[in-house]
Design an enzyme around this catalytic site. Structure first.
Site, PDB file in Angstrom:
ATOM      1  N   HIS A 464       1.587  -6.863  13.998  1.00 56.07           N
ATOM      2  CA  HIS A 464       1.021  -5.542  13.751  1.00 56.07           C
ATOM      3  C   HIS A 464      -0.442  -5.461  14.167  1.00 56.07           C
ATOM      4  O   HIS A 464      -1.021  -4.377  14.196  1.00 56.07           O
ATOM      5  CB  HIS A 464       1.174  -5.215  12.255  1.00 56.07           C
ATOM      6  CG  HIS A 464       0.845  -3.808  11.888  1.00 56.07           C
ATOM      7  ND1 HIS A 464      -0.260  -3.468  11.136  1.00 56.07           N
ATOM      8  CD2 HIS A 464       1.470  -2.642  12.161  1.00 56.07           C
ATOM      9  CE1 HIS A 464      -0.292  -2.154  10.961  1.00 56.07           C
ATOM     10  NE2 HIS A 464       0.742  -1.633  11.571  1.00 56.07           N
ATOM     11  N   ARG A 593      -5.184   6.736   2.057  1.00 58.06           N
ATOM     12  CA  ARG A 593      -4.514   7.935   2.554  1.00 58.06           C
ATOM     13  C   ARG A 593      -3.194   8.189   1.842  1.00 58.06           C
ATOM     14  O   ARG A 593      -2.873   9.308   1.485  1.00 58.06           O
ATOM     15  CB  ARG A 593      -4.258   7.827   4.066  1.00 58.06           C
ATOM     16  CG  ARG A 593      -3.427   8.986   4.626  1.00 58.06           C
ATOM     17  CD  ARG A 593      -3.386   8.972   6.134  1.00 58.06           C
ATOM     18  NE  ARG A 593      -2.859   7.736   6.671  1.00 58.06           N
ATOM     19  CZ  ARG A 593      -1.563   7.517   6.913  1.00 58.06           C
ATOM     20  NH1 ARG A 593      -0.667   8.442   6.635  1.00 58.06           N
ATOM     21  NH2 ARG A 593      -1.165   6.381   7.432  1.00 58.06           N
ATOM     22  N   HIS A 621      -6.547   6.620   9.445  1.00 54.46           N
ATOM     23  CA  HIS A 621      -5.713   5.455   9.761  1.00 54.46           C
ATOM     24  C   HIS A 621      -6.482   4.141   9.770  1.00 54.46           C
ATOM     25  O   HIS A 621      -5.874   3.070   9.741  1.00 54.46           O
ATOM     26  CB  HIS A 621      -5.055   5.690  11.137  1.00 54.46           C
ATOM     27  CG  HIS A 621      -3.963   4.742  11.472  1.00 54.46           C
ATOM     28  ND1 HIS A 621      -4.085   3.783  12.452  1.00 54.46           N
ATOM     29  CD2 HIS A 621      -2.719   4.589  10.953  1.00 54.46           C
ATOM     30  CE1 HIS A 621      -2.964   3.088  12.540  1.00 54.46           C
ATOM     31  NE2 HIS A 621      -2.108   3.552  11.644  1.00 54.46           N
TER      32      HIS A 621
END
Length: 722
Positions: A464, A593, A621
């Site tokens: 990731h 978030r 993000h």
């Protein structure tokens, strides 16, 4: 410096076993019910999205877009989170959730909350956004409201553009109940044979390739649209000649789309994924949405044939599948959208002459460059960096991770160009990026054909991290140009995702990335990094040590503070460390978030913890981790959220930011986000998110995203003036 290096490597000066034992002993002093349920917290996040759609101060086409985002988010929640929970219950593998509740009880909680939110979502469309659109000259109308000439023109449109692609499927002894694909919008139709008097059932799929809202022909300044299913519903007689149409109702099915890939050392991951993608199309049903006027006969038939329970049925007023509002939200009405923001080229990457080409390598040699997307351009930073590397004759090698890529990615093209130019190119393609698997497989094949060395990561781990490494020969030696980001190498999402990226020529980072890429592409097992924290080996422990150091500093009266910005905060070990820091008097600020399982403001446990959430035109993000460190602030940025999968089952990387001006920039951003004068949601100890959007006099609070864009533009103008 030695102490920082040891801490960065997750190998602090205390013995690991002693550290673990100290943590376990401290956890015994924390109360049992100290987390918020992660699934309910996710639904609360989607409620915050819905509140933006309900806000009359938001431009109306953006409100329609938020309604579509809510619908899309909820679909994914059911396909993945609910489906996974159900699968574990069925297989007997279910364990109590993070709050100790039985999975069946959590399913009931999810069902109740999801029902409430879907009804609120439907009401937001019918009572708020749809009327507001109409006031602005964009009407979504019903068939009954059309005059005869307009209806005739739409009938002609139906005959030429819709009728040929419709496929009605009868259900009778010779025709079994058809397979209903996931997320498809359908009509359940009851008809009577005029000759025999026998009642029959038919299913008609609303074609997904046609416009969801059909533009109604007419004169005048405004535009009108008719939902496609309503156009079809009023022409069913054409589909069933000689039959009497008794009733028709829309319905929509959600299926299990959670992916389970069993990897072993010898399995071909690409082939396994392709087989799994085929299997996914036929996942079991987990949610049935029906219109509130559906009759009991039709509903009972659907429940029986689809093998679905009453708890999984969502009876909704108005239009189903409001993802279709994505199309309406793209209408070219600038007055009904957010004012345009054009990303600016980062100051360090601006060319010396107005129409010249910037030398990104030269800029990075001068100093580390921190770029903030989408306020600063992805195209003139990350993309330009890789394109310059591809054509530069002094560049010998490029290594990069690719997690999510767009269908026409210039990033992928730059890697292909580099390989075709004879450079060594390594692309680590994460084909298991959920819902992007098929797209990533296509690009993996294309890269391989161009001569790129493509690898698919480590068995059992999803890669990731967002890393790019360029090896360039300069004056007889090799230099490392590194990029570590918080977001994907995707030019399309970079326009709406807020992310940071750090470019550096620092040898420590270059060697760290070289070691990490060797581990990802070969068999090396690397445990020591200098400026990186890397999961799964030592990112968790490195963060725990940083947090614990703040706790000890607070107890000793030294400056202490923890600030964390993430998409999700659910890892119990990290949360407990923050609780212990709070108990020692450390101010802890969490900017999240989405999901958050922390209970802030609980006396004796978390009264020093503050949690904020910011949603807006851009999707927050980036991940930031900041520690006061007795006055020598340490800040990391990177790819990791505080979730089990990120810390234990993924390859993640955080890089330490060292430039004083960049440390100040990140701190200033955090100051603004946590300020009571900034528009945000505040989390309380009960798990309730309270929106703060206006001050005591009713004036709007500061919009962090608008403020950040304005600040970037001011910096650009100030440089131009010099």
């Amino acid at each position: 410096m030695m102490e920082h290096d040891a801490l960065d490597a997750g190998l602090g000066d205390a013995d690991d076993d002693d550290f673990d034992e100290a943590i376990e002993a401290a956890d015994d002093q924390l109360p049992d019910h100290r987390y918020l349920d992660r699934e309910i917290s996710w639904l609360a996040f989607n409620q915050r999205v819905l509140e933006l759609a309900e806000d009359p101060t938001v431009p109306v086409l953006e409100r329609a877009n938020f309604l579509a985002i809510f619908a899309s988010n909820l679909d994914e929640f059911f396909m993945v989170r609910v489906a996974g929970l159900k699968r574990r219950i069925i297989t007997g593998l279910a364990v109590p959730t993070n709050v100790g509740r039985a999975p069946l009880d959590v399913l009931a909680d999810i069902s109740a909350e999801a029902h409430r939110l879907q009804l609120r979502h439907a009401a937001a469309w019918t009572e708020k956004v749809r009327p507001a659109l109409a006031e602005s000259g964009i009407e979504v109308v019903t068939w009954d409201s059309l005059d005869e000439p307009t209806a005739e023109r739409l009938t002609e449109y139906f005959q030429h553009n819709v009728f040929p692609v419709l496929m009605p499927l009868a259900v009778d002894p010779a025709h079994p109940f058809p397979y209903i694909s996931g997320l498809s919008l359908n009509l359940a139709i009851r008809i009577r044979n005029a000759r025999t008097g026998r009642q029959e059932f038919a299913r008609l799929k609303v074609p997904p390739m046609l416009p969801r809202f059909v533009e109604v022909p007419g004169e005048g300044p405004g535009v009108r649209y008719l939902p496609l299913e309503e156009l079809i519903s009023n022409h069913l007689g054409d589909l069933f000649p000689g039959m009497e149409v008794l009733d028709h109702h829309a319905f929509r099915l959600t299926r299990n789309e959670d992916m389970t890939i069993e990897e072993d050392e010898t399995e071909n991951l690409i082939q396994a994924l392709e087989a799994e993608l085929l299997r996914r199309r036929f996942g079991p049903p987990i949610r049935l949405e029906i219109t509130e006027d559906m009759d009991d006969v039709t509903r009972s038939l659907l429940l029986s044939e689809l093998d679905i329970t009453e708890q999984e049925v969502y009876r909704l007023p108005g239009t189903l599948d409001l993802r279709g509002l994505f199309d309406l939200s793209r209408i070219d009405r600038p007055d009904l959208h957010y004012p345009p923001h054009v990303p600016k080229t980062a100051l360090a990457f601006q060319p010396p002459e107005q129409n010249g080409r910037a030398d990104l390598f030269g800029a990075i040699r001068k100093a580390d460059v921190l770029v903030h997307h989408p306020y600063e351009s992805f195209a003139t930073s990350v993309q330009a960096f890789l394109e310059q590397a591809a054509r530069d004759p002094h560049v010998l090698a490029i290594k990069q991770t690719l997690y999510r890529t767009s269908g026409d990615s210039p990033i992928v093209q730059a890697l292909i160009d580099a390989a075709e130019a004879g450079k060594q190119v390594l692309a680590l393609v994460e084909v298991k990026a959920r819902f992007d698997e098929a797209n990533n497989i296509v690009w993996a094949r294309k890269l391989e054909k161009a001569g790129v060395h493509v690898v698919y990561g480590l068995v059992g781990l999803k890669t990731h991290c967002k890393l790019a490494l360029v090896i360039r020969e300069e004056e007889g030696r090799l230099r490392h140009y590194s990029h570590v980001g918080t977001g994907n190498y995707n030019p399309k999402t970079s326009r709406i995702y807020e992310d940071f990226g750090l470019f550096t020529i620092d040898d420590q980072v270059g060697r760290d990335l070289t070691r990490l890429f060797n581990e990802l592409s070969g068999y090396a097992i690397e445990k020591k990094f200098k400026r990186l924290l890397v999961a799964p080996l030592h990112l968790r422990k490195g963060l725990l040590r940083h947090i614990d150091k703040e706790r000890r500093n607070a107890l000793e009266g030294k400056p202490a503070r923890v600030r964390i910005k993430v998409n999700s905060m659910v890892d119990e070990e990290i949360i407990d460390a923050l609780y212990r820091a709070s108990q020692a008097g450390v101010p802890v600020e969490v900017w999240v978030r989405g999901i958050c399982s922390i209970k802030p403001g609980v006396p004796g446990m978390s009264e020093n913890i503050t949690v904020r959430s910011i949603l807006g035109r851009y999707l927050e993000h980036s991940r930031i981790f900041s520690f006061a460190n007795d006055g020598d602030e340490q800040i990391y940025i990177g790819s990791a959220d505080m979730m089990h999968r990120n810390l234990d089952r993924r390859v993640e990387a955080l890089v330490r930011v060292v430039d004083p001006s960049q440390l100040q920039e990140l701190s200033t951003l955090f100051d603004l986000a946590m300020d009571d004068g900034t528009m945000s949601w505040h989390l309380n100890a009960e798990g309730e998110w309270i929106r703060h959007s206006v001050d005591a006099e009713g004036a709007p609070l500061i919009d962090l995203q608008e403020h950040t864009m304005a600040r970037v533009q001011r910096k650009r103008r100030a440089r131009a003036a010099r």
